[in-house]
Design a protein around this motif. Sequence first.
Motif, mmCIF file in Angstrom:
data_model
loop_
_atom_site.group_PDB
_atom_site.id
_atom_site.type_symbol
_atom_site.label_atom_id
_atom_site.label_comp_id
_atom_site.label_asym_id
_atom_site.label_seq_id
_atom_site.Cartn_x
_atom_site.Cartn_y
_atom_site.Cartn_z
ATOM 1 N N MET A 147 3.213 -14.341 -0.113
ATOM 2 C CA MET A 147 2.368 -13.203 -0.434
ATOM 3 C C MET A 147 1.724 -12.661 0.839
ATOM 4 S SD MET A 147 1.351 -11.378 -3.072
ATOM 5 C CE MET A 147 1.517 -12.408 -4.525
ATOM 6 N N ILE A 148 1.797 -11.339 1.026
ATOM 7 C CA ILE A 148 1.212 -10.691 2.203
ATOM 8 C C ILE A 148 -0.178 -10.183 1.842
ATOM 9 C CG2 ILE A 148 1.402 -8.759 3.805
ATOM 10 C CD1 ILE A 148 4.431 -8.972 3.545
ATOM 11 N N LYS A 149 -1.190 -10.692 2.530
ATOM 12 C CA LYS A 149 -2.562 -10.252 2.288
ATOM 13 C C LYS A 149 -2.855 -9.006 3.111
ATOM 14 C CE LYS A 149 -4.225 -14.893 1.241
ATOM 15 N NZ LYS A 149 -5.202 -15.957 1.579
ATOM 16 N N CYS A 150 -3.271 -7.936 2.445
ATOM 17 C CA CYS A 150 -3.466 -6.680 3.163
ATOM 18 C C CYS A 150 -4.850 -6.101 2.903
ATOM 19 C CB CYS A 150 -2.378 -5.671 2.798
ATOM 20 S SG CYS A 150 -2.282 -5.265 1.050
ATOM 21 N N ILE A 151 -5.293 -5.259 3.827
ATOM 22 C CA ILE A 151 -6.544 -4.521 3.663
ATOM 23 C C ILE A 151 -6.265 -3.035 3.868
ATOM 24 C CG2 ILE A 151 -8.027 -6.432 4.372
ATOM 25 C CD1 ILE A 151 -8.320 -5.114 7.109
ATOM 26 N N ILE A 152 -7.054 -2.219 3.189
ATOM 27 C CA ILE A 152 -7.010 -0.769 3.356
ATOM 28 C C ILE A 152 -8.207 -0.374 4.207
ATOM 29 C CG2 ILE A 152 -7.210 1.460 2.178
ATOM 30 C CD1 ILE A 152 -6.001 0.087 -0.312
ATOM 31 N N GLU A 191 1.847 -2.249 -7.422
ATOM 32 C CA GLU A 191 3.241 -2.151 -7.865
ATOM 33 C C GLU A 191 4.191 -3.030 -7.056
ATOM 34 O OE1 GLU A 191 4.471 -0.389 -10.479
ATOM 35 O OE2 GLU A 191 2.376 -0.022 -11.005
ATOM 36 N N VAL A 192 3.714 -3.588 -5.953
ATOM 37 C CA VAL A 192 4.578 -4.376 -5.058
ATOM 38 C C VAL A 192 4.225 -5.853 -5.206
ATOM 39 C CG1 VAL A 192 5.333 -4.729 -2.679
ATOM 40 C CG2 VAL A 192 4.691 -2.437 -3.445
ATOM 41 N N ASP A 193 5.194 -6.648 -5.639
ATOM 42 C CA ASP A 193 4.893 -8.039 -6.002
ATOM 43 C C ASP A 193 4.599 -8.955 -4.822
ATOM 44 O OD1 ASP A 193 7.419 -8.253 -4.943
ATOM 45 O OD2 ASP A 193 8.384 -9.009 -6.760
ATOM 46 N N PHE A 194 4.949 -8.545 -3.583
ATOM 47 C CA PHE A 194 4.671 -9.417 -2.443
ATOM 48 C C PHE A 194 3.412 -9.010 -1.673
ATOM 49 C CE2 PHE A 194 7.913 -6.333 -0.977
ATOM 50 C CZ PHE A 194 7.245 -5.744 0.096
ATOM 51 N N LEU A 195 2.636 -8.064 -2.229
ATOM 52 C CA LEU A 195 1.391 -7.628 -1.590
ATOM 53 C C LEU A 195 0.182 -8.092 -2.392
ATOM 54 C CD1 LEU A 195 2.126 -3.927 -0.531
ATOM 55 C CD2 LEU A 195 2.290 -5.985 0.879
ATOM 56 N N GLU A 196 -0.873 -8.490 -1.684
ATOM 57 C CA GLU A 196 -2.147 -8.848 -2.306
ATOM 58 C C GLU A 196 -3.260 -8.119 -1.555
ATOM 59 O OE1 GLU A 196 -5.156 -12.670 -2.940
ATOM 60 O OE2 GLU A 196 -3.158 -12.972 -2.069
ATOM 61 N N LEU A 197 -4.018 -7.287 -2.246
ATOM 62 C CA LEU A 197 -5.125 -6.558 -1.633
ATOM 63 C C LEU A 197 -6.354 -7.458 -1.576
ATOM 64 C CD1 LEU A 197 -6.197 -3.854 -0.525
ATOM 65 C CD2 LEU A 197 -6.872 -3.275 -2.874
ATOM 66 N N ILE A 198 -6.871 -7.685 -0.359
ATOM 67 C CA ILE A 198 -8.038 -8.565 -0.218
ATOM 68 C C ILE A 198 -9.279 -7.819 0.248
ATOM 69 C CG2 ILE A 198 -6.631 -10.609 0.232
ATOM 70 C CD1 ILE A 198 -7.398 -10.306 3.219
ATOM 71 N N PRO A 242 0.537 13.511 2.180
ATOM 72 C CA PRO A 242 0.559 12.595 1.033
ATOM 73 C C PRO A 242 1.765 11.658 1.111
ATOM 74 C CG PRO A 242 1.349 14.745 0.363
ATOM 75 C CD PRO A 242 0.881 14.892 1.783
ATOM 76 N N ILE A 243 1.555 10.406 0.743
ATOM 77 C CA ILE A 243 2.572 9.363 0.889
ATOM 78 C C ILE A 243 3.239 9.101 -0.463
ATOM 79 C CG2 ILE A 243 2.980 6.973 1.571
ATOM 80 C CD1 ILE A 243 0.264 7.199 3.154
ATOM 81 N N SER A 244 4.558 9.176 -0.481
ATOM 82 C CA SER A 244 5.285 8.856 -1.706
ATOM 83 C C SER A 244 5.403 7.350 -1.848
ATOM 84 C CB SER A 244 6.677 9.486 -1.688
ATOM 85 O OG SER A 244 7.492 8.851 -0.713
ATOM 86 N N PHE A 245 5.577 6.876 -3.079
ATOM 87 C CA PHE A 245 5.733 5.438 -3.290
ATOM 88 C C PHE A 245 6.998 4.918 -2.605
ATOM 89 C CE2 PHE A 245 7.413 1.789 -5.686
ATOM 90 C CZ PHE A 245 6.383 0.887 -5.445
ATOM 91 N N GLN A 246 8.069 5.711 -2.642
ATOM 92 C CA GLN A 246 9.323 5.286 -2.014
ATOM 93 C C GLN A 246 9.123 5.050 -0.523
ATOM 94 O OE1 GLN A 246 12.515 8.098 -2.419
ATOM 95 N NE2 GLN A 246 14.056 6.716 -1.578
ATOM 96 N N ARG A 247 8.399 5.965 0.127
ATOM 97 C CA ARG A 247 8.154 5.834 1.571
ATOM 98 C C ARG A 247 7.220 4.645 1.844
ATOM 99 N NH1 ARG A 247 8.458 4.815 5.838
ATOM 100 N NH2 ARG A 247 8.215 6.033 7.761
ATOM 101 N N PHE A 248 6.242 4.444 0.988
ATOM 102 C CA PHE A 248 5.321 3.314 1.119
ATOM 103 C C PHE A 248 6.074 1.988 1.005
ATOM 104 C CE2 PHE A 248 2.691 0.090 -0.980
ATOM 105 C CZ PHE A 248 1.603 0.007 -0.126
ATOM 106 N N LEU A 249 6.948 1.905 0.002
ATOM 107 C CA LEU A 249 7.708 0.674 -0.225
ATOM 108 C C LEU A 249 8.603 0.345 0.966
ATOM 109 C CD1 LEU A 249 8.466 -1.625 -2.128
ATOM 110 C CD2 LEU A 249 10.215 -0.129 -3.128
ATOM 111 N N LYS A 250 9.205 1.362 1.549
ATOM 112 C CA LYS A 250 10.050 1.143 2.728
ATOM 113 C C LYS A 250 9.233 0.562 3.879
ATOM 114 C CE LYS A 250 13.164 3.545 5.938
ATOM 115 N NZ LYS A 250 13.779 4.857 6.293
ATOM 116 N N ALA A 251 8.025 1.089 4.077
ATOM 117 C CA ALA A 251 7.172 0.632 5.182
ATOM 118 C C ALA A 251 6.709 -0.809 4.979
ATOM 119 C CB ALA A 251 5.961 1.563 5.321
ATOM 120 N N VAL A 252 6.240 -1.143 3.776
ATOM 121 C CA VAL A 252 5.736 -2.507 3.561
ATOM 122 C C VAL A 252 6.869 -3.527 3.535
ATOM 123 C CG1 VAL A 252 3.635 -1.739 2.403
ATOM 124 C CG2 VAL A 252 5.677 -2.236 1.028
#
Length: 237
Positions: A1-6, A23-30, A100-110
């Motif tokens: 699991m990748i712990k991320c911050i905004i 929506e992304v199963d390998f991300l965890e917002l901390i 504005p960021i699309s989900f597809q572009r976001f998923l590619k980046a993460v």
Amino acid sequence: MIKCIIVDDEPLAQKGLKEYIEEVDFLELIGVCDTAMQAYPFINKGEADLILLDIEMPGLSGIDFLKSLHYMPAVIFTTAYPQYALQGYDLDIIDYLVKPISFQRFLKAVTKAKYFLADKIKDASQAADENDYFFLKVNQQVEKIFFKDVLFVEAMQNYVAVHLNNKKLISYITISNMEKRLPANLFMRIHKSYIAALHKIDSISGNKIIIRIHTLPLSRNTKEKLMQAVNGKLVKR
């Protein structure tokens, strides 16, 4: 699991990124930070693997924030300003997303960040196994020295004294060249004449550090950098 911050001062941008992360199963917002200054505790404690970072923010910009870090997690810029892209990649970021960021572009980046972090862990593991020592010419012979045995390095004009757990070795090499041979995650140049092994520091008091029976000077310019490294290991109330 990748712990991320905004790190973003816009509530609407925060909301959109939160929804994408869910929506992304390998991300965890901390954590969610309105300013770059609020992100320092997450970095200093080593809690964040990935930062989703805005650039134009009140106070400290995202770019200046990155430049101030001693240790940098994976970073994806999320910004409305495309003109900073080249400067961002010069700072070794993973990706640069323009709002504005699309989900597809976001998923590619993460996903890129996921593979980057996996490779980083693998490389660190291999480095620990294969490169935990170095060789140093001492008098007429070459000595094998393990990083774990080094207490500190002391400059002596064009020579250095490498202080080990049980002895001291003198070698004809400058301290600047010695600094280049030591891994930055284990050693720090604390003064023009001294390099300290971070894991050997017993205490820090004012502009001095203690290693075993040795008291070493700590330069004013280096103290903040050293404290950033120490804060990640600090037990707080």
